[in-house]
Write a protein that holds these residues in place. Sequence first.
Motif, PDB file in Angstrom:
ATOM      1  N   ASN A 157     -19.338 -24.221 -37.166  1.00 19.21           N
ATOM      2  CA  ASN A 157     -19.095 -22.797 -36.919  1.00 19.21           C
ATOM      3  C   ASN A 157     -18.539 -22.091 -38.148  1.00 19.21           C
ATOM      4  O   ASN A 157     -18.747 -20.890 -38.332  1.00 19.21           O
ATOM      5  CB  ASN A 157     -18.157 -22.615 -35.729  1.00 19.21           C
ATOM      6  CG  ASN A 157     -16.810 -23.282 -35.924  1.00 19.21           C
ATOM      7  OD1 ASN A 157     -16.744 -24.451 -36.296  1.00 19.21           O
ATOM      8  ND2 ASN A 157     -15.736 -22.554 -35.656  1.00 19.21           N
ATOM      9  N   SER A 206     -20.305 -18.815 -39.600  1.00 23.43           N
ATOM     10  CA  SER A 206     -19.474 -17.623 -39.762  1.00 23.43           C
ATOM     11  C   SER A 206     -19.544 -17.105 -41.193  1.00 23.43           C
ATOM     12  O   SER A 206     -19.676 -15.891 -41.427  1.00 23.43           O
ATOM     13  CB  SER A 206     -18.027 -17.956 -39.390  1.00 23.43           C
ATOM     14  OG  SER A 206     -17.198 -16.827 -39.525  1.00 23.43           O
ATOM     15  N   GLY A 251     -23.844 -14.611 -33.246  1.00 28.29           N
ATOM     16  CA  GLY A 251     -23.517 -15.981 -32.878  1.00 28.29           C
ATOM     17  C   GLY A 251     -24.551 -16.677 -32.018  1.00 28.29           C
ATOM     18  O   GLY A 251     -24.262 -17.697 -31.389  1.00 28.29           O
ATOM     19  N   ASP A 289     -25.405 -23.848 -30.489  1.00 29.78           N
ATOM     20  CA  ASP A 289     -24.664 -23.503 -29.272  1.00 29.78           C
ATOM     21  C   ASP A 289     -25.586 -23.274 -28.076  1.00 29.78           C
ATOM     22  O   ASP A 289     -25.180 -23.511 -26.934  1.00 29.78           O
ATOM     23  CB  ASP A 289     -23.823 -22.244 -29.495  1.00 29.78           C
ATOM     24  CG  ASP A 289     -22.649 -22.487 -30.422  1.00 29.78           C
ATOM     25  OD1 ASP A 289     -21.838 -23.372 -30.103  1.00 29.78           O
ATOM     26  OD2 ASP A 289     -22.554 -21.816 -31.466  1.00 29.78           O
ATOM     27  N   SER A 302     -20.983 -16.379 -29.234  1.00 31.63           N
ATOM     28  CA  SER A 302     -20.308 -17.625 -29.593  1.00 31.63           C
ATOM     29  C   SER A 302     -19.259 -17.321 -30.652  1.00 31.63           C
ATOM     30  O   SER A 302     -19.296 -16.267 -31.300  1.00 31.63           O
ATOM     31  CB  SER A 302     -21.296 -18.677 -30.116  1.00 31.63           C
ATOM     32  OG  SER A 302     -21.664 -18.397 -31.460  1.00 31.63           O
ATOM     33  N   SER A 359     -18.955 -18.453 -33.464  1.00 30.20           N
ATOM     34  CA  SER A 359     -19.553 -18.344 -34.797  1.00 30.20           C
ATOM     35  C   SER A 359     -19.809 -16.894 -35.199  1.00 30.20           C
ATOM     36  O   SER A 359     -19.905 -16.589 -36.386  1.00 30.20           O
ATOM     37  CB  SER A 359     -20.869 -19.131 -34.856  1.00 30.20           C
ATOM     38  OG  SER A 359     -20.654 -20.495 -34.611  1.00 30.20           O
ATOM     39  N   ASP A 382     -17.720 -24.434 -27.106  1.00 31.67           N
ATOM     40  CA  ASP A 382     -17.504 -23.236 -27.894  1.00 31.67           C
ATOM     41  C   ASP A 382     -16.586 -22.296 -27.127  1.00 31.67           C
ATOM     42  O   ASP A 382     -16.720 -22.122 -25.905  1.00 31.67           O
ATOM     43  CB  ASP A 382     -18.836 -22.547 -28.168  1.00 31.67           C
ATOM     44  CG  ASP A 382     -18.653 -21.177 -28.790  1.00 31.67           C
ATOM     45  OD1 ASP A 382     -18.459 -21.097 -30.024  1.00 31.67           O
ATOM     46  OD2 ASP A 382     -18.683 -20.181 -28.031  1.00 31.67           O
TER      47      ASP A 382
END
Length: 316
Positions: free
Chosen positions: A52, A56, A82, A87, A134, A136, A207
Motif C-alpha cells: 500500500n 500510495s 485505491g 485489494d 482502499s 492505498s 485493508d
Amino acid sequence: MKRRRSSSRNSLPGSPVPAIIGRDMNGIAREIEARSGFAALGFATTGFSYYNKGISAAHLKLLKRFAVSGISTASKHVNILGLTPLDFSANDNGRDLIRLLEDNGFRINGSFWMQTELDQVRRAASAEVNLVVSQSGWAAARYLYTNYGIPYVAAAPLGMKHSRVVLEALRQTAADKQNRVIKGAVAEAGGDLPVADKAGALLIIGDQIVANSLRAALRQAGCGQSITVASFFGLEPELALPGDLLLKSEKQLIKLLRSGIYTRMIADPLILGLPAAAGLKGYSLPHPAISSLLHWQDMPLFIGEEFEKTILSWSD
C-alpha cells in the motif's frame, strides 16, 4: 539517429540491494527522462515496505506530475481512489463498482488504478467528489482535498444495502462538501460502539477501508457483537474507531488470537489457517495482497445480492 518512440512501459525496481548501496532512483529517473524524452518517475523503494505504501506513492507522484490545475469542476464526476487488484482482485469488482456509480447518476472521472488512462490523471482535479475504496487511495484523497478542495467519501460499497449508504454519502458530500468516513459507528445510537474489551468480539483483518465498510455493513445487517478492525498495512487515525489495531507482526496477531477476546474472525484464508485461530469461528475473505494467486479465484464480487447474503450470514 532518429529516436524511436514506443508506448511500452518499463521499470527499474528499487529492491533491497539498490537501497543498501544508495542508488538514487529519482536521479536515475531524471536522467532517463532527459535522454529519452519520455516521462520517468523515480521512487525510493527498498523492498521492505508493504504494497500500500508503493501504491500510495504512485498515486501522489502521478497526480503531482500530471494533474492539470485550474480546470472547472464537472458535476456528478467522481474519482475512484485505491481501486487495485491487490485489494479487489482482477475479477469483475472494478467493473461492478463503475457500473454501480454510473447506474446511479455519477460519471467516472478517473478509476485509479484499474482501467486507467493518462487523460484521467490529467483531469483528476475536475472531479466533484472522490470515493476512496482502499487505504492505498487515502493519501491521494487528502492531497486532492488539500490542493483542489475535492471532498471525499472513504468507503467500499459492499452488498446492496451498504452500497446504497455509500451512494447517498457521495450525493451528500457532493452537495455539502463535507468529507465522510464510513467506519461502522452508529451515530443515531449515540456514537461509537463499544471497544472489544470482553469475550465475544468479532475480528476483521484486512485493508482498513474495506474492513471498515464490512463492519458498517454487518452493523446495518443487525450484528450486535463488538467488532475490531485490524490491519498489517497501516492504520490511519482518521479512519479508525477506538480499539482498532495496527498489526506489527504475526507474533502480535497470534497473541491477540489467544487472548480470549475474539470468538469469530473474518480474514484471508492464510490467516485463518494459523494454529492460533483454530478456536475461533472463521469466515474466509481472500485478500490478494496476502494470499495472491493461492485464493485468487475465491475472491468474491463485493457488490450485489450474493455478497448481501454473505453479509447477512456473517451478521448472526
